[in-house]
Design an enzyme around this catalytic site. Structure first.
Site, PDB file in Angstrom:
ATOM      1  N   ASP A  91      29.650  36.970 -17.600  1.00  0.00           N
ATOM      2  CA  ASP A  91      29.893  35.542 -17.496  1.00  0.00           C
ATOM      3  C   ASP A  91      31.199  35.223 -18.204  1.00  0.00           C
ATOM      4  O   ASP A  91      31.380  35.566 -19.363  1.00  0.00           O
ATOM      5  CB  ASP A  91      28.750  34.753 -18.133  1.00  0.00           C
ATOM      6  CG  ASP A  91      28.879  33.262 -17.870  1.00  0.00           C
ATOM      7  OD1 ASP A  91      28.500  32.839 -16.775  1.00  0.00           O
ATOM      8  OD2 ASP A  91      29.383  32.546 -18.752  1.00  0.00           O
ATOM      9  N   GLU A 125      29.766  36.059 -10.886  1.00  0.00           N
ATOM     10  CA  GLU A 125      29.474  34.905 -10.075  1.00  0.00           C
ATOM     11  C   GLU A 125      30.672  34.602  -9.192  1.00  0.00           C
ATOM     12  O   GLU A 125      31.811  34.789  -9.600  1.00  0.00           O
ATOM     13  CB  GLU A 125      29.231  33.718 -10.993  1.00  0.00           C
ATOM     14  CG  GLU A 125      28.147  32.824 -10.521  1.00  0.00           C
ATOM     15  CD  GLU A 125      27.765  31.844 -11.616  1.00  0.00           C
ATOM     16  OE1 GLU A 125      27.069  30.894 -11.297  1.00  0.00           O
ATOM     17  OE2 GLU A 125      28.185  32.028 -12.764  1.00  0.00           O
ATOM     18  N   ASP A 134      26.216  31.399 -22.380  1.00  0.00           N
ATOM     19  CA  ASP A 134      26.889  32.381 -21.533  1.00  0.00           C
ATOM     20  C   ASP A 134      26.103  33.691 -21.452  1.00  0.00           C
ATOM     21  O   ASP A 134      26.083  34.349 -20.417  1.00  0.00           O
ATOM     22  CB  ASP A 134      28.305  32.654 -22.054  1.00  0.00           C
ATOM     23  CG  ASP A 134      29.152  31.383 -22.081  1.00  0.00           C
ATOM     24  OD1 ASP A 134      28.857  30.474 -21.276  1.00  0.00           O
ATOM     25  OD2 ASP A 134      30.080  31.302 -22.902  1.00  0.00           O
TER      26      ASP A 134
END
Ligand SMILES: [Zn+2]
Length: 449
Positions: free
Chosen positions: A211, A305, A387
């Protein structure tokens, strides 16, 4: 394995070379604007019912340019013809992007019709594909057409070694200016040895979720937080200070009262700001390269992501914008490094609420503002760094899907919470149709110049 890689070097040109560099970049911009003007004229004529050809591709634009250059730019011979070619090439691409986007053949944000390149707004750049393009054996000079020997700020050792060994070939060189500094970026075709199997590198194996954060460079699902490299922190502090300074330094109103005349102080701060921006970008890039190499060599599967980067750039908040830029770079680097090192990159599509989902029990929160740094689950009592929680969700996702149904593609439309996994493909408009893809085996892709 044959991959395309970019090598970028800061230059220390002499004043005379600086003028030549600027002249070439100016010629590129001139040809671009000239071509765009011609295209617009022809489109108008076409609309008025005249039978004219609209030059839309590089060859047709080049033909028109060669016919018109003696009138349009009597000074054309001062620069390498590559400069004009470079501008027309950029225009042809911009036109194609626009028509592809209009016809729905291009994913991502809608592309507008090309606009004229302003003197201040546009980035100065020019690409050479033919002529004398070399890295000198002394490893501190490069040779470019018309410019001759230009001193490099740093050693070209890494590229020179590959060229000496015959494992690399220069395809093109792009000169550009950013933050008051000239640099050259070589696009190079490189033969890379593929490490055969995990034994070739120190591999921990398994899956890692990544992340990208604001306060950290990245947080891994293992709980490891990769801090920003120190030069980056330093450069960012300076950037913030200069931004405040710029806001405070404004010029007096123009006589007509409609705008402000930029003061000397304001211009000076703006120049410093441009340099600080360049420094931040370099420091971040260094940090990201170390991180992505480590990820691609240590783990079998890396999960990130897929953020809608084009949309996020519009976000005005500095910290967020900076993190987003870093994210785009991280993903790009991972895409080719996983290929080099034989690992797999999985990108999770952007409808998956990785931040809002509890990595302990899977409950999804309705809201989690960006300012809330700690994820606290009301259902199971889990408390974790925001995170870290997101990174754990990303990793768990892949483990779950792969363990459940075998490694190849699987349609992920099963449940409400279960997201689609998108491979290298750009985000699809229809979130339900995306599938799990292994992008590590996709075609080699290097950072384009
Ligand atoms: Zn929970």
């Amino acid at each position: 394995m044959l991959v395309t890689q970019a090598y970028r070097y800061a230059l220390d040109p002499t004043p005379r070379q600086q003028r030549a560099l600027a002249s070439h970049c100016g010629a590129t911009r001139f040809a671009y604007n000239w071509g765009l003007d011609l295209v617009k004229q022809r489109l108008d004529q076409l609309q008025a019912g005249l039978d004219v050809q609209v030059p839309w591709t590089l060859p047709t634009l080049r033909t028109e340019w060669n016919r018109a250059k003696h009138q349009a730019a009597p000074w054309w011979a001062e620069n390498s013809k590559e400069a004009y070619n470079s501008g027309l090439d950029a225009l042809a691409r911009a036109l194609k992007n626009w028509s592809d986007s209009k016809a729905g053949r291009r994913a991502g944000r809608r592309v507008g019709f090309p606009r004229f390149k302003g003197k201040r707004r546009s980035r100065l750049a020019c690409r050479f594909t033919t002529g004398a393009i070399r890295v000198e054996p002394d490893r501190h000079h490069v040779v470019l057409p018309r410019m001759g020997h230009i001193r490099t700020h740093e050693s070209t050792r890494k590229l020179a070694r590959r060229l000496d060994a015959g494992t690399a070939r220069i395809l093109s060189a792009t000169i550009s200016q950013a933050g008051g500094r000239w640099s050259v970026s070589f696009t190079v075709e490189v033969h890379r040895a593929v490490p055969d199997g995990p034994s070739a590198v120190q591999r921990r194996g398994g899956t890692v979720g990544v992340d990208v954060g604001v306060r950290h460079l990245a947080v891994l699902s293992t709980g490891e937080a990769i801090t920003n490299p120190r030069p980056l922190d330093h450069a960012q502090r300076r950037l913030r200070r200069l931004n405040r300074q710029l806001a405070g330094r404004r010029g007096p109103r123009a006589p007509d009262g409609t705008r402000r005349v930029p003061s000397r102080g304001w211009q000076q701060t703006r120049r410093r700001l441009a340099r600080a921006h360049a420094r931040v970008a370099n420091a971040r890039s260094d940090g990201l390269h170390k991180l992505t190499s480590q990820l691609a060599t240590s783990y079998d599967t890396v999960v990130v992501e897929q953020l809608h980067v084009a949309g996020m750039v519009r976000n005005r908040r500095l910290a967020r914008a900076v993190a987003d830029a870093g994210f785009a770079e991280l993903r790009q680097q991972l895409a080719y490094k996983t290929t080099w090192y034989g690992s797999v990159l999985v990108t999770v599509d952007r409808w998956y609420p990785s931040s809002k989902t509890c990595s302990g029990c899977g409950v999804v929160k309705a809201k989690l503002p960006l300012s809330v740094r700690v994820f606290a689950c009301e259902a199971c009592g889990l408390v974790a760094d925001r995170d870290h929680n997101a990174a754990r969700n990303l990793a768990a996702l892949v483990n779950h899907l792969v363990a459940g149904s075998g490694p190849e593609t699987r349609n992920a439309r099963g449940g409400d919470v279960r997201p689609g996994l998108a491979g290298q493909t750009p985000p699809k408009r229809e979130p339900r149709t995306s599938t799990l893809g292994k992008t590590g085996t996709a075609e080699p892709q290097g950072p384009a110049a």
